[in-house]
Design an enzyme around this catalytic site. Structure first.
Site, PDB file in Angstrom:
ATOM      1  N   ASP A  77       0.822  -1.203   0.000  1.00 59.13           N
ATOM      2  CA  ASP A  77       0.000   0.000   0.000  1.00 59.13           C
ATOM      3  C   ASP A  77       0.867   1.269   0.000  1.00 59.13           C
ATOM      4  O   ASP A  77       1.995   1.278   0.491  1.00 59.13           O
ATOM      5  CB  ASP A  77      -0.883  -0.030   1.259  1.00 59.13           C
ATOM      6  N   GLU A  92       0.983  -0.059  -4.724  1.00 59.48           N
ATOM      7  CA  GLU A  92      -0.071   0.895  -5.054  1.00 59.48           C
ATOM      8  C   GLU A  92       0.524   2.305  -5.057  1.00 59.48           C
ATOM      9  O   GLU A  92       0.787   2.873  -4.005  1.00 59.48           O
ATOM     10  CB  GLU A  92      -1.212   0.816  -4.030  1.00 59.48           C
TER      11      GLU A  92
END
Length: 552
Positions: A185, A214
């Site tokens: 993330d 991400e």
């Protein structure tokens, strides 16, 4: 949070496998804060991204709260999940958050534990585990993005080796437990050097661990995110591809399929475009159909996703046309409980194409070559060695296309999706596509098989259209430096060539090799790299991937 736990995932594996799902990615499983956030609109920490202990699992997902000490035992429901997946030939992707812990709650901010022992506290940060620069104000300022807070979340200080050792030790425990891949993330909020160190250490734990990050709304024309994709040691979720597909097929943008091809035309900016993870909806955005996409548009998007370059990632429920359009379908209405489990046209298409991806190397390794692109229709070819996949897509009214220079074998071919037959003669065909129509034609070549197979990739070779690139070397399989027996590679895009080299006599031995450019003009001499011979130890058996850059 709409319900569910890991036992529920196990119970639905038959359903998932019925349409070809081969890996499962869940949001983070780590133990996290349990108290509500403070302020005018308190929020509950159910999603998994506010970790309090990276070495324990959230007991909410387990069959018994005692199972949270995951690494002291091997009989938890998580162990059962991993074992069951692996017995079925499936993989598990762990979602990881290295950038931050938790926001201000009624119990404090950023309290972090090491298997139950408090090691850091944002409000009493004596060992400097956190940055203390306040909220990010200017999102164009790279320093702020990497050092200031995202939405009030306590942001880790990656300069502190105590934190770095803790996070790497923690994730290594999960990998040794049997996790097959990592989704990471908020990667743009930490500097590139941190990810290079992190990924190097994860490689030691498992050299075959797939990782993708991400970087929200990354683009191939953004030098910073491209540098990350090329140098961090992991791939990225392909947000540019996602945005183009949503605009084309869900929102009806007048640019249509040209928007998608504009993204793919820049694949040469990446060192590994075929490893980008492609998707068109996820848990941080309204679902595809909440933007206005019909069931038929979803069916079309799924064919595009599963035949395009990259690693396709489906968001749960797309196979059931799941969407809740309350408040525009944004969080939390983009994450509703899945309540239907029957076969649909979407799940049928996923199953057909997931099966084809496993056996057709064009869909695994091949480039993506446009044969017809306009706003309403898209025809492209995937090709690798003697394997092919030719795709026709139409989002508009019924139309007839006459397409030439297909580079696809002549003959009669049957569409995998519709069963319609298509005749290709002299590399050309005429097809009529209905509204939201598709055709998927394939021809499967032989897979490369040997004791050891080296998947070799080279970037930056100065090839021109029509040129060929090959590997020559000091071993039997690479011709013993004889150009007549050099092993030719396949062009993937303007920056990447790829091939699978079968090795028998050289398995387990050190080999030397170089790349050589074979010009299209037969009167031009071969052009070898201007560098010392590369030397690699070949693994005794199995597959390995080598990544190189052409050198002058």
């Amino acid at each position: 949070y709409w319900g569910g736990d890991l036992q529920g995932v196990i119970d639905k594996l038959d359903y998932l496998q019925s349409f070809g799902i081969s890996a499962i990615w869940t949001t983070p499983l780590f133990e996290q804060v349990r108290s509500m956030t403070v302020g005018d609109t308190p929020r509950a920490p159910i999603h998994g991204y506010w970790t309090s202990d990276f070495k324990r699992i959230n007991p909410r997902w387990m069959n018994d709260p005692s199972e949270k000490r995951l690494f002291d035992r091997d009989d938890t429901v998580f162990d059962t999940l991993l074992n069951t997946l692996h017995e079925r030939g499936m993989k598990f992707v762990l979602d990881v958050v290295c950038n931050h812990s938790s926001p201000q709650t009624s119990e404090g901010k950023g309290k972090l534990y090491d298997d139950g022992k408090l090691v850091a506290d944002f409000d009493n940060d004596v060992d400097h585990w956190y940055h203390h620069y306040g909220e990010t104000v200017d999102w164009s300022d790279e320093w702020q993005v990497q050092n200031c807070e995202l939405a009030g979340l306590a942001t880790f200080n990656e300069n502190n080796v105590l934190f770095r050792n803790y996070i790497k030790e923690s994730i290594a425990l999960w990998i040794r437990k049997g996790v097959d891949a990592l989704r990471i993330d908020t990667v743009k909020h930490m500097p590139l050097w941190f990810w290079q160190e992190f990924n190097a250490d994860m490689n030691v734990v498992n050299p075959n661990l797939f990782r993708f990050g991400e970087w929200i709304y990354n683009r191939p024309d953004d030098p910073t995110s491209v540098e990350y994709a090329n140098k961090a040691g992991m791939s990225l979720l392909d947000f540019a591809w996602c945005t183009a597909v949503r605009r084309c097929l869900a929102q009806g943008d007048e640019g249509g399929f040209q928007l998608i091809q504009e993204v793919l035309d820049q694949d040469g900016n990446y060192l590994g475009a075929t490893e980008l993870v492609t998707f068109f909806e996820n848990h941080d955005m309204p679902r595809f159909q909440s933007l206005g996409g019909s069931n038929e548009a979803m069916d079309l998007a799924l064919v595009l996703l599963l035949t395009s370059r990259g690693v396709p990632c489906l968001y749960y429920g797309c196979e059931q046309y799941l969407h809740d359009d309350t408040d525009g379908g944004d969080d939390p209405y983009n994450r509703p409980m899945l309540e239907k489990w029957e076969p649909t046209e979407a799940s049928r298409r996923i199953g057909i194409l997931a099966k084809e991806r496993k056996i057709n190397q064009a869909l695994q390794w091949g480039g993506q070559w446009p044969k017809w692109v306009d706003a309403e229709s898209y025809v492209f070819l995937r090709r690798y060695r003697s394997s092919y996949c030719l795709v026709f897509l139409n989002r508009g009214e019924e139309r007839t296309l006459n397409v030439e220079n297909l580079d696809f074998p002549d003959g009669e071919h049957r569409c995998l999706i519709t069963g319609q037959t298509v005749q290709i003669e002299n590399g050309a065909t005429e097809v009529t596509l209905p509204p939201m129509g598709v055709l998927v034609l394939t021809k499967r070549g032989r897979k490369v098989k040997a004791t050891t197979v080296i998947r070799i990739q080279v970037n930056g070779a100065p090839t021109q259209p029509g040129d060929r690139l090959a590997v020559i070397g000091d071993c039997e399989e690479l011709g013993r430096w004889d150009l007549r027996n050099a092993y030719e590679l396949t062009c993937v895009n303007s920056n990447t060539w790829f091939g699978e080299i079968p090795l028998e006599a050289s398995a387990g031995k050190v080999i030397g090799y170089k790349f050589v450019l074979l010009p299209a003009d037969p009167n031009s001499p071969p052009r070898r790299e201007n560098r010392a011979v590369r030397r690699h130890l070949v693994i005794p058996e199995g597959t390995a991937k080598w990544r190189d850059r052409w050198e002058e």
